[in-house]
Design a protein around this motif. Structure first.
Motif, PDB file in Angstrom:
ATOM      1  N   LYS A   1     -11.070   0.676 -10.500  1.00  0.00           N
ATOM      2  CA  LYS A   1      -9.885  -0.096 -10.113  1.00  0.00           C
ATOM      3  C   LYS A   1     -10.200  -1.588 -10.090  1.00  0.00           C
ATOM      4  CE  LYS A   1      -7.279   3.526  -9.455  1.00  0.00           C
ATOM      5  NZ  LYS A   1      -6.137   3.810 -10.311  1.00  0.00           N
TER       6      LYS A   1
ATOM      7  N   ILE B   1      -7.444   8.240  -6.067  1.00  0.00           N
ATOM      8  CA  ILE B   1      -7.856   7.142  -5.185  1.00  0.00           C
ATOM      9  C   ILE B   1      -9.009   7.646  -4.328  1.00  0.00           C
ATOM     10  CG2 ILE B   1      -7.142   5.851  -3.133  1.00  0.00           C
ATOM     11  CD1 ILE B   1      -6.049   4.652  -5.655  1.00  0.00           C
TER      12      ILE B   1
ATOM     13  N   TYR C   1      -3.471  -3.448  -8.496  1.00  0.00           N
ATOM     14  CA  TYR C   1      -4.855  -2.968  -8.532  1.00  0.00           C
ATOM     15  C   TYR C   1      -5.613  -3.369  -7.268  1.00  0.00           C
ATOM     16  CZ  TYR C   1      -4.561  -1.026 -13.168  1.00  0.00           C
ATOM     17  OH  TYR C   1      -4.240  -0.234 -14.248  1.00  0.00           O
TER      18      TYR C   1
ATOM     19  N   GLN D   1       0.825  -1.210   0.000  1.00  0.00           N
ATOM     20  CA  GLN D   1       0.000   0.000   0.000  1.00  0.00           C
ATOM     21  C   GLN D   1       0.859   1.259   0.000  1.00  0.00           C
ATOM     22  OE1 GLN D   1      -2.795  -0.650   3.260  1.00  0.00           O
ATOM     23  NE2 GLN D   1      -4.341  -1.289   1.784  1.00  0.00           N
TER      24      GLN D   1
ATOM     25  N   GLN E   1       0.632   6.523  -6.835  1.00  0.00           N
ATOM     26  CA  GLN E   1      -0.516   7.420  -6.997  1.00  0.00           C
ATOM     27  C   GLN E   1      -0.086   8.884  -6.894  1.00  0.00           C
ATOM     28  OE1 GLN E   1      -3.585   6.704  -7.968  1.00  0.00           O
ATOM     29  NE2 GLN E   1      -3.142   4.536  -8.053  1.00  0.00           N
TER      30      GLN E   1
ATOM     31  N   GLN F   1       1.962   1.719  -3.493  1.00  0.00           N
ATOM     32  CA  GLN F   1       0.864   2.208  -4.321  1.00  0.00           C
ATOM     33  C   GLN F   1       0.590   3.687  -4.066  1.00  0.00           C
ATOM     34  OE1 GLN F   1       1.012  -0.340  -6.640  1.00  0.00           O
ATOM     35  NE2 GLN F   1      -0.950   0.631  -7.047  1.00  0.00           N
ATOM     36  N   ARG F   2       0.659   4.087  -2.809  1.00  0.00           N
ATOM     37  CA  ARG F   2       0.484   5.516  -2.498  1.00  0.00           C
ATOM     38  C   ARG F   2       1.553   6.352  -3.211  1.00  0.00           C
ATOM     39  NH1 ARG F   2      -0.205   3.430   2.731  1.00  0.00           N
ATOM     40  NH2 ARG F   2      -2.383   3.430   3.359  1.00  0.00           N
TER      41      ARG F   2
ATOM     42  N   ASP G   1      -4.787  -0.857  -4.831  1.00  0.00           N
ATOM     43  CA  ASP G   1      -5.510   0.374  -5.157  1.00  0.00           C
ATOM     44  C   ASP G   1      -6.949   0.297  -4.652  1.00  0.00           C
ATOM     45  OD1 ASP G   1      -3.466   1.809  -6.355  1.00  0.00           O
ATOM     46  OD2 ASP G   1      -4.109   1.406  -8.412  1.00  0.00           O
TER      47      ASP G   1
ATOM     48  N   CYS H   1      -8.743   2.714  -2.178  1.00  0.00           N
ATOM     49  CA  CYS H   1      -9.961   3.443  -2.578  1.00  0.00           C
ATOM     50  C   CYS H   1     -11.030   3.384  -1.498  1.00  0.00           C
ATOM     51  CB  CYS H   1     -10.530   2.873  -3.876  1.00  0.00           C
ATOM     52  SG  CYS H   1      -9.694   3.414  -5.365  1.00  0.00           S
TER      53      CYS H   1
END
Length: 108
Positions: free
Chosen positions: A35, A27, A78, A10, A17, A13-14, A81, A85
């Motif tokens: 997503k 997000i 994903y 995570q 993003q 991913q942040r 994500d 989300c």
């Protein structure tokens, strides 16, 4: 190699993003569905590798295995994500997963 945690994924991913905030959709709960759809597309790519080559060859052929693992990484990206989300933490996921595991262990 030590375990690769959901928190680490995570965080990565942040970072992605943040880097691509002007190019990617943001997000948030309103984009979670998109997503999920992208994740399903990536799952389809995993399925195609196995369907076209068989599971044994997908695991044993170096190039196919690399492709398989890369597509699985896309699925996980994903997936993370989607967690972001909807604001689902690793702790919430662990608790729910553990409860579901217990139910399944007692099912049959």
């Amino acid at each position: 190699m030590e375990d690769f945690t959901i928190n680490e994924m995570q965080d990565m991913q942040r970072n992605l993003q943040e880097k691509y905030k002007d190019k990617w959709e943001s997000i948030g709960p309103e984009t979670g569905k998109n997503k999920l759809l992208w994740m399903v597309g990536e799952i389809g790519e995993v399925i195609d590798i196995v369907k076209k080559n068989g599971g044994t060859k997908a695991c044993s052929d170096a190039k196919l295995r690399n492709d398989l693992v890369e597509e699985m990484a896309d699925v996980l990206m994903y997936y993370n994500d989607v967690l972001l989300c909807y604001g689902i933490s690793a702790e919430e996921l662990k608790q729910s997963y553990s409860e579901k595991y217990k139910k399944n262990m007692e099912r049959w």
